[in-house]
Write an enzyme that holds these catalytic residues in place. Structure first.
Site, PDB file in Angstrom:
ATOM      1  N   ASN A  36      17.161  62.764  23.864  1.00 33.74           N
ATOM      2  CA  ASN A  36      16.391  61.978  24.833  1.00 33.74           C
ATOM      3  C   ASN A  36      15.028  61.676  24.219  1.00 33.74           C
ATOM      4  O   ASN A  36      14.200  62.582  24.096  1.00 33.74           O
ATOM      5  CB  ASN A  36      16.249  62.794  26.127  1.00 33.74           C
ATOM      6  CG  ASN A  36      15.289  62.158  27.122  1.00 33.74           C
ATOM      7  OD1 ASN A  36      14.975  60.965  27.016  1.00 33.74           O
ATOM      8  ND2 ASN A  36      14.838  62.936  28.094  1.00 33.74           N
ATOM      9  N   GLY A  51       9.943  70.883  27.062  1.00 35.92           N
ATOM     10  CA  GLY A  51       8.737  70.556  26.309  1.00 35.92           C
ATOM     11  C   GLY A  51       7.721  71.680  26.225  1.00 35.92           C
ATOM     12  O   GLY A  51       6.576  71.449  25.836  1.00 35.92           O
ATOM     13  N   LYS A  99      12.747  59.910  25.482  1.00 34.93           N
ATOM     14  CA  LYS A  99      11.713  59.717  26.523  1.00 34.93           C
ATOM     15  C   LYS A  99      10.925  58.429  26.234  1.00 34.93           C
ATOM     16  O   LYS A  99      11.480  57.487  25.684  1.00 34.93           O
ATOM     17  CB  LYS A  99      10.802  60.937  26.612  1.00 34.93           C
ATOM     18  CG  LYS A  99      11.561  62.252  26.645  1.00 34.93           C
ATOM     19  CD  LYS A  99      10.667  63.393  27.030  1.00 34.93           C
ATOM     20  CE  LYS A  99      11.417  64.701  26.853  1.00 34.93           C
ATOM     21  NZ  LYS A  99      10.925  65.749  27.701  1.00 34.93           N
ATOM     22  N   SER A 110      13.684  72.780  25.297  1.00 37.06           N
ATOM     23  CA  SER A 110      13.141  73.385  24.073  1.00 37.06           C
ATOM     24  C   SER A 110      14.215  73.844  23.095  1.00 37.06           C
ATOM     25  O   SER A 110      14.076  74.895  22.454  1.00 37.06           O
ATOM     26  CB  SER A 110      12.187  74.531  24.431  1.00 37.06           C
ATOM     27  OG  SER A 110      11.062  74.028  25.148  1.00 37.06           O
ATOM     28  N   GLU A 155      11.774  64.887  34.810  1.00 38.38           N
ATOM     29  CA  GLU A 155      10.547  64.075  34.767  1.00 38.38           C
ATOM     30  C   GLU A 155      10.608  62.940  35.785  1.00 38.38           C
ATOM     31  O   GLU A 155       9.568  62.405  36.191  1.00 38.38           O
ATOM     32  CB  GLU A 155      10.312  63.566  33.333  1.00 38.38           C
ATOM     33  CG  GLU A 155       9.820  64.698  32.441  1.00 38.38           C
ATOM     34  CD  GLU A 155      10.132  64.537  30.961  1.00 38.38           C
ATOM     35  OE1 GLU A 155      10.525  63.436  30.534  1.00 38.38           O
ATOM     36  OE2 GLU A 155       9.990  65.544  30.236  1.00 38.38           O
ATOM     37  N   HIS A 187      16.760  63.188  35.457  1.00 36.94           N
ATOM     38  CA  HIS A 187      15.921  64.036  34.592  1.00 36.94           C
ATOM     39  C   HIS A 187      14.767  64.580  35.419  1.00 36.94           C
ATOM     40  O   HIS A 187      14.244  63.903  36.307  1.00 36.94           O
ATOM     41  CB  HIS A 187      15.394  63.217  33.409  1.00 36.94           C
ATOM     42  CG  HIS A 187      14.777  64.072  32.344  1.00 36.94           C
ATOM     43  ND1 HIS A 187      13.507  64.590  32.460  1.00 36.94           N
ATOM     44  CD2 HIS A 187      15.271  64.530  31.171  1.00 36.94           C
ATOM     45  CE1 HIS A 187      13.248  65.317  31.379  1.00 36.94           C
ATOM     46  NE2 HIS A 187      14.299  65.299  30.577  1.00 36.94           N
ATOM     47  N   GLU A 239      18.875  71.935  32.826  1.00 40.86           N
ATOM     48  CA  GLU A 239      17.571  71.920  32.163  1.00 40.86           C
ATOM     49  C   GLU A 239      16.531  72.592  33.059  1.00 40.86           C
ATOM     50  O   GLU A 239      15.996  71.957  33.979  1.00 40.86           O
ATOM     51  CB  GLU A 239      17.125  70.480  31.900  1.00 40.86           C
ATOM     52  CG  GLU A 239      18.049  69.695  31.014  1.00 40.86           C
ATOM     53  CD  GLU A 239      17.305  68.575  30.290  1.00 40.86           C
ATOM     54  OE1 GLU A 239      17.321  68.579  29.063  1.00 40.86           O
ATOM     55  OE2 GLU A 239      16.697  67.725  30.955  1.00 40.86           O
TER      56      GLU A 239
HETATM   57  C1  PEP Z   1      14.460  66.808  27.758  1.00 41.65           C
HETATM   58  O1  PEP Z   1      13.612  65.942  27.760  1.00 41.65           O
HETATM   59  O2  PEP Z   1      15.527  66.627  28.358  1.00 41.65           O
HETATM   60  C2  PEP Z   1      14.206  68.041  27.023  1.00 41.65           C
HETATM   61  C3  PEP Z   1      15.101  68.996  27.077  1.00 41.65           C
HETATM   62  O3  PEP Z   1      13.036  68.108  26.297  1.00 41.65           O
HETATM   63  P1  PEP Z   1      12.658  69.208  25.191  1.00 41.65           P
HETATM   64  O4  PEP Z   1      13.862  69.394  24.291  1.00 41.65           O
HETATM   65  O5  PEP Z   1      11.511  68.579  24.448  1.00 41.65           O
HETATM   66  O6  PEP Z   1      12.283  70.442  25.897  1.00 41.65           O
END
Ligand code: PEP
Length: 244
Positions: free
Chosen positions: A10, A169, A12, A201, A96, A94, A163
């Protein structure tokens, strides 16, 4: 039937045309992989170009779509437009978007249905906040989000990404035992057997141990998917990544 591993990136709201070179570099370093599906979800501005460069080994997806079909919705993008640009996948729900735009699971289910109707496979994200985790509500929250975010009749091709919001992040991850526990609980909430990814992460340094956790069918990777070297290292850490 065994579930085929999937590793999705992703990007983003990152990426310019020059970053498409990362997809070429990823292809070059992976060669032809058997046994793992690889998806990159770039920003919509790069989708069509990314789809051309990525094919056939890597597929591309959108990061969000609007419920329903085309219409007078300034600034939105429909699932059908994503498909027309070469996408075959779409992330929905997601954190976010759930957190930043107040998206509810009911809305997410509508987006997942729109994606399915346009021929895309939805990757439906679920996960608890730090407060919910501290309150011991993780299983309850994740199970409820899965039940409410899955459109009725969602096929087995649909993908869930677990997640934890606090892991995205931040460099933090749940313990491997916690990942196993939540994946097992997530599976209990599924109406049919589907792939359940872990996200939050995932890095080259922890990917292998996460991929070995019971019930983890792959990963949704944010930051570490932006650079070909890191994303390739994560993909190659999966035991199913066999070079031809
Ligand atoms: C994500 O944006 O779905 C995500 C898991 O980000 P990160 O791997 O940077 O934690």
């Amino acid at each position: 039937m065994s579930r085929r591993p999937l590793i999705a990136g992703n990007w983003k709201m990152f990426g310019r045309r020059r970053d498409l070179a990362e997809i070429s570099a990823l292809k070059a370093s992976l060669g032809v992989l058997q046994g793992v599906d690889i998806v990159i979800c770039p920003p919509s501005t790069l989708l069509a170009a990314a789809a051309t460069i990525a094919a056939p080994e890597i597929l591309v997806g959108g990061q969000d779509c609007r419920v329903g079909i085309d219409g007078a919705f300034t600034g939105d993008i429909s699932a059908s437009m994503l498909a027309d640009a070469g996408a075959s996948w779409c992330i929905v729900g997601h954190s976010e978007r759930r957190q930043g735009y107040g998206e509810t699971s009911v809305l997410v289910a509508g987006k997942a249905k729109a994606a399915m109707d346009a021929g895309l496979i939805p990757i439906i994200c679920v996960g608890e906040t730090l407060e919910e985790r501290k309150a011991g509500q993780t299983v309850e929250v994740v199970s409820r989000q899965i039940r409410e975010s899955l459109p009725p009749g969602a096929p087995a091709t649909t993908v869930i990404a677990y997640e934890p919001v606090w892991a995205i992040g931040t460099g933090l991850t749940p313990t491997l035992a916690e990942i196993a526990e939540i994946h097992a609980a997530a599976r209990q909430a599924l109406p049919v057997d589907m792939r359940v990814l872990y996200g939050g992460s995932v890095k080259p340094g922890n990917a292998a141990e996460i991929f070995h956790v019971e019930g983890v069918d792959g990963a949704l990777v944010g930051g570490a998917s932006l650079k070909a070297a890191d994303f390739a290292a994560i993909i190659l850490a999966h035991p199913a990544s066999a070079r031809r």
